[in-house]
Design a protein around this motif. Structure first.
Motif, short mmCIF file in Angstrom:
data_model
loop_
_atom_site.label_atom_id
_atom_site.label_comp_id
_atom_site.label_asym_id
_atom_site.label_seq_id
_atom_site.Cartn_x
_atom_site.Cartn_y
_atom_site.Cartn_z
N MET A 1 0.85 -1.20 0.00
CA MET A 1 0.00 0.00 0.00
C MET A 1 0.88 1.25 0.00
SD MET A 1 -3.15 -1.14 0.08
CE MET A 1 -4.20 0.15 0.80
N THR A 2 0.41 2.28 -0.71
CA THR A 2 1.12 3.55 -0.75
C THR A 2 0.16 4.66 -0.35
OG1 THR A 2 0.53 4.12 -3.02
CG2 THR A 2 2.40 2.65 -2.73
N ASN A 3 0.73 5.86 -0.23
CA ASN A 3 -0.10 7.02 0.08
C ASN A 3 -0.67 7.65 -1.19
OD1 ASN A 3 0.30 6.89 2.87
ND2 ASN A 3 2.28 7.97 2.68
N LYS A 4 -0.29 7.12 -2.33
CA LYS A 4 -0.79 7.66 -3.58
C LYS A 4 -2.17 7.09 -3.88
CE LYS A 4 0.48 8.34 -8.42
NZ LYS A 4 1.46 8.04 -9.49
N MET A 5 -3.13 7.98 -4.11
CA MET A 5 -4.50 7.55 -4.36
C MET A 5 -4.89 7.91 -5.79
SD MET A 5 -5.16 6.33 -1.37
CE MET A 5 -6.96 6.12 -1.28
N ARG A 6 -5.82 7.16 -6.31
CA ARG A 6 -6.37 7.49 -7.62
C ARG A 6 -7.89 7.56 -7.50
NH1 ARG A 6 -6.30 1.97 -11.33
NH2 ARG A 6 -6.56 0.48 -9.63
N SER A 7 -8.46 8.38 -8.33
CA SER A 7 -9.91 8.58 -8.30
C SER A 7 -10.59 7.53 -9.17
CB SER A 7 -10.26 9.98 -8.79
OG SER A 7 -11.66 10.17 -8.81
N VAL A 8 -11.58 6.86 -8.60
CA VAL A 8 -12.36 5.88 -9.36
C VAL A 8 -13.49 6.58 -10.10
CG1 VAL A 8 -13.81 3.81 -9.19
CG2 VAL A 8 -11.78 4.04 -7.75
N PHE A 9 -14.16 7.49 -9.43
CA PHE A 9 -15.14 8.33 -10.12
C PHE A 9 -15.31 9.63 -9.38
CE2 PHE A 9 -18.38 5.83 -7.57
CZ PHE A 9 -18.90 6.90 -6.84
N LEU A 10 -15.84 10.61 -10.10
CA LEU A 10 -16.10 11.93 -9.56
C LEU A 10 -17.53 12.32 -9.93
CD1 LEU A 10 -14.87 14.42 -8.09
CD2 LEU A 10 -14.28 15.30 -10.37
N LEU A 11 -18.35 12.57 -8.93
CA LEU A 11 -19.74 12.98 -9.16
C LEU A 11 -19.87 14.46 -8.82
CD1 LEU A 11 -22.70 12.41 -9.80
CD2 LEU A 11 -23.00 11.60 -7.44
N ASP A 12 -19.81 15.29 -9.84
CA ASP A 12 -19.96 16.72 -9.64
C ASP A 12 -21.37 17.03 -9.13
OD1 ASP A 12 -17.38 17.32 -10.54
OD2 ASP A 12 -18.04 17.34 -12.63
N GLU A 13 -21.49 18.02 -8.28
CA GLU A 13 -22.79 18.35 -7.71
C GLU A 13 -23.83 18.76 -8.76
OE1 GLU A 13 -23.87 17.69 -4.68
OE2 GLU A 13 -21.91 16.74 -4.48
N PRO A 14 -23.46 19.51 -9.81
CA PRO A 14 -24.45 19.79 -10.86
C PRO A 14 -24.98 18.53 -11.53
CG PRO A 14 -22.63 21.32 -11.03
CD PRO A 14 -22.22 20.27 -10.04
N VAL A 15 -24.13 17.52 -11.67
CA VAL A 15 -24.57 16.25 -12.27
C VAL A 15 -25.51 15.54 -11.32
CG1 VAL A 15 -23.80 13.99 -13.10
CG2 VAL A 15 -22.45 16.04 -13.62
N ARG A 16 -25.17 15.49 -10.04
CA ARG A 16 -26.05 14.88 -9.04
C ARG A 16 -27.42 15.58 -9.06
NH1 ARG A 16 -24.24 12.45 -4.30
NH2 ARG A 16 -22.36 13.73 -4.29
#
Length: 260
Positions: A1-16
């Motif tokens: 495990m590392t401290n580096k993270m990657r984004s799986v998805f991003l749900l912008d509030e306007p889209v929500r």
């Protein structure tokens, strides 16, 4: 495990907001334009019976025929009309539920197809198509890998019940009806204390209250999704078998296209 993270998805509030606004519009208009037309079917049935009574057939002769029989015929006309219109009301309600569920399901899958490209989970056409063919439990499994457990969302049980209701509405008797009876027996209730031995889709009952609960479940789903889902960049995600196979083939094709 590392401290580096990657984004799986991003749900912008306007889209929500757009997802929720479209859903609310559908429900409000379905009630106003479709379901509201069944508000007075008892009175409509009485009017049909009265019209039959007031307009006897050309073959009715009051000097020969029994008026009691004519009155019974008029009553039966009203009862038949009420029964057929009640059945139409139930089918219309179920159609609204089905439309609501399928729209949510497509929007959810389309969102995942677009978002999961960036972390490399949907690198090509096979994984893209796989996201449209995985069943609901497989979609849940796919997201469980990066740490999203949608079954813990508030009202998810109603979302699950809606899935089964829609399948029963479409296919009739089958596994979905068995699952519905087992997990959510309120949708296949006893009638006058009698439980059918071999129920089919005609024994399934969905009320206006259920419709409202289903609508709340979809809105709650969109509200419960995190704005961003992060995962350790080096994590080896557990993928559903069918999706894993599609992912492997897409990656092989990508590597084959790379210049030497």
């Amino acid at each position: 495990m590392t401290n580096k993270m990657r984004s799986v998805f991003l749900l912008d509030e306007p889209v929500r907001h757009a997802f929720i606004a479209g859903h609310r519009f559908y429900i409000a208009q379905a009630k106003a334009r479709l379901l509201s037309t069944f508000a007075n079917i008892e009175q409509e049935a009485d009017d049909v019976a009265e019209a039959h009574w007031q307009s006897p057939s050309a073959f009715f002769d009051p000097d020969v025929h029994d008026e009691a029989t004519h009155a019974e015929d008029a009553q039966n006309e009203g009862i038949t009309f009420y029964g057929l219109l009640s059945e139409m009301h139930e089918r219309t309600r179920l159609s609204v539920v089905a439309g609501m569920y399928h729209q949510w399901d497509k929007e959810w899958r389309r969102f995942l197809v677009r978002q999961l490209r960036w972390p490399g989970l949907v690198p090509g056409p096979r994984t893209r198509r796989s996201l449209w063919t995985l069943d609901s439990t497989e979609i849940e499994g796919l997201l469980r890998g990066p740490g999203l457990e949608v079954r813990t969302f508030p009202n998810f049980a109603r979302l699950d019940a809606m899935r089964l209701v829609v399948n029963v509405f479409k296919h009739g008797e089958g596994q979905s009806l068995d699952d519905l009876r087992q997990a959510y027996p309120e949708f296949v209730p006893a009638v006058n204390g009698w439980v059918p031995t071999h129920p089919d889709d005609t024994n399934m009952k969905v009320t206006d209250a259920h419709l409202d609960e289903f609508a709340t479940a979809i809105e709650s789903f969109w509200m419960s999704l995190p704005t961003e889902l992060l995962v350790d960049a080096d994590a080896d995600l557990e993928l559903p078998r069918k999706f894993k196979s599609a992912h492997r083939k897409d990656m092989e094709e990508l590597f084959a296209r790379r210049p030497l």
